[in-house]
Design a protein around this motif. Structure first.
Motif, short mmCIF file in Angstrom:
data_model
loop_
_atom_site.label_atom_id
_atom_site.label_comp_id
_atom_site.label_asym_id
_atom_site.label_seq_id
_atom_site.Cartn_x
_atom_site.Cartn_y
_atom_site.Cartn_z
N UNK A 53 0.80 -1.22 0.00
CA UNK A 53 0.00 0.00 0.00
C UNK A 53 0.84 1.28 0.00
N UNK A 54 2.06 1.21 0.51
CA UNK A 54 2.88 2.41 0.57
C UNK A 54 3.74 2.62 -0.68
N UNK A 55 3.80 1.62 -1.54
CA UNK A 55 4.59 1.74 -2.77
C UNK A 55 3.91 2.70 -3.73
N UNK A 56 4.68 3.62 -4.29
CA UNK A 56 4.14 4.61 -5.23
C UNK A 56 4.69 4.44 -6.64
N UNK A 57 5.52 3.42 -6.83
CA UNK A 57 6.16 3.19 -8.12
C UNK A 57 5.32 2.20 -8.95
N UNK A 58 4.73 2.69 -10.03
CA UNK A 58 3.85 1.85 -10.84
C UNK A 58 4.59 0.67 -11.46
N UNK A 59 5.88 0.84 -11.79
CA UNK A 59 6.63 -0.28 -12.35
C UNK A 59 6.83 -1.39 -11.32
N UNK A 60 7.17 -1.00 -10.11
CA UNK A 60 7.34 -1.99 -9.03
C UNK A 60 6.01 -2.68 -8.76
N UNK A 61 4.95 -1.90 -8.67
CA UNK A 61 3.63 -2.50 -8.44
C UNK A 61 3.26 -3.44 -9.59
N UNK A 62 3.62 -3.09 -10.80
CA UNK A 62 3.36 -3.96 -11.94
C UNK A 62 4.09 -5.29 -11.82
N UNK A 63 5.33 -5.23 -11.37
CA UNK A 63 6.10 -6.46 -11.15
C UNK A 63 5.44 -7.31 -10.09
N UNK A 64 5.06 -6.67 -8.99
CA UNK A 64 4.40 -7.40 -7.91
C UNK A 64 3.07 -7.98 -8.38
N UNK A 65 2.34 -7.25 -9.20
CA UNK A 65 1.07 -7.75 -9.73
C UNK A 65 1.29 -9.00 -10.57
N UNK A 66 2.29 -8.96 -11.44
CA UNK A 66 2.62 -10.14 -12.25
C UNK A 66 2.99 -11.33 -11.36
N UNK A 67 3.79 -11.07 -10.34
CA UNK A 67 4.23 -12.14 -9.45
C UNK A 67 3.08 -12.69 -8.61
N UNK A 68 2.09 -11.86 -8.30
CA UNK A 68 0.96 -12.31 -7.47
C UNK A 68 0.22 -13.46 -8.14
#
Length: 81
Positions: A53-68
């Motif tokens: 929730x505290x991450x503001x980097x869309x690229x990092x969130x995209x990576x995490x989304x793929x990994x989820x």
């Protein structure tokens, strides 16, 4: 027909609008990650939730989304590589 004039006030309003829109995108992506983890019945610790929730980097969130989608556990989202 006259073209509307844009002053510095309009530019500030546009800037604020873009910031709000970006923030909403980040929050939406973080929410999607958490929903996937919940649907996969993974334990999500308070620390993991806070990190997402505290991450503001869309690229990092995209990576995490793929990994989820393929992770074995929630902590795998943050694995290097």
């Amino acid at each position: 027909m006259a073209m509307p004039m844009y002053d510095s006030h309009s530019e500030r309003v546009q800037s604020v609008f873009e910031e709000v829109r970006a923030r909403a995108g980040v929050e939406s992506r973080a929410d999607t990650i958490l929903r996937i983890l919940k649907a996969r019945e993974f334990e999500v610790t308070a620390e993991t939730r806070e990190r997402i929730e505290s991450c503001k980097d869309m690229d990092v969130l995209g990576t995490w989304l793929d990994r989820a989608a393929t992770a074995s556990r929630a902590a795998d989202l943050f694995a290097d590589g």
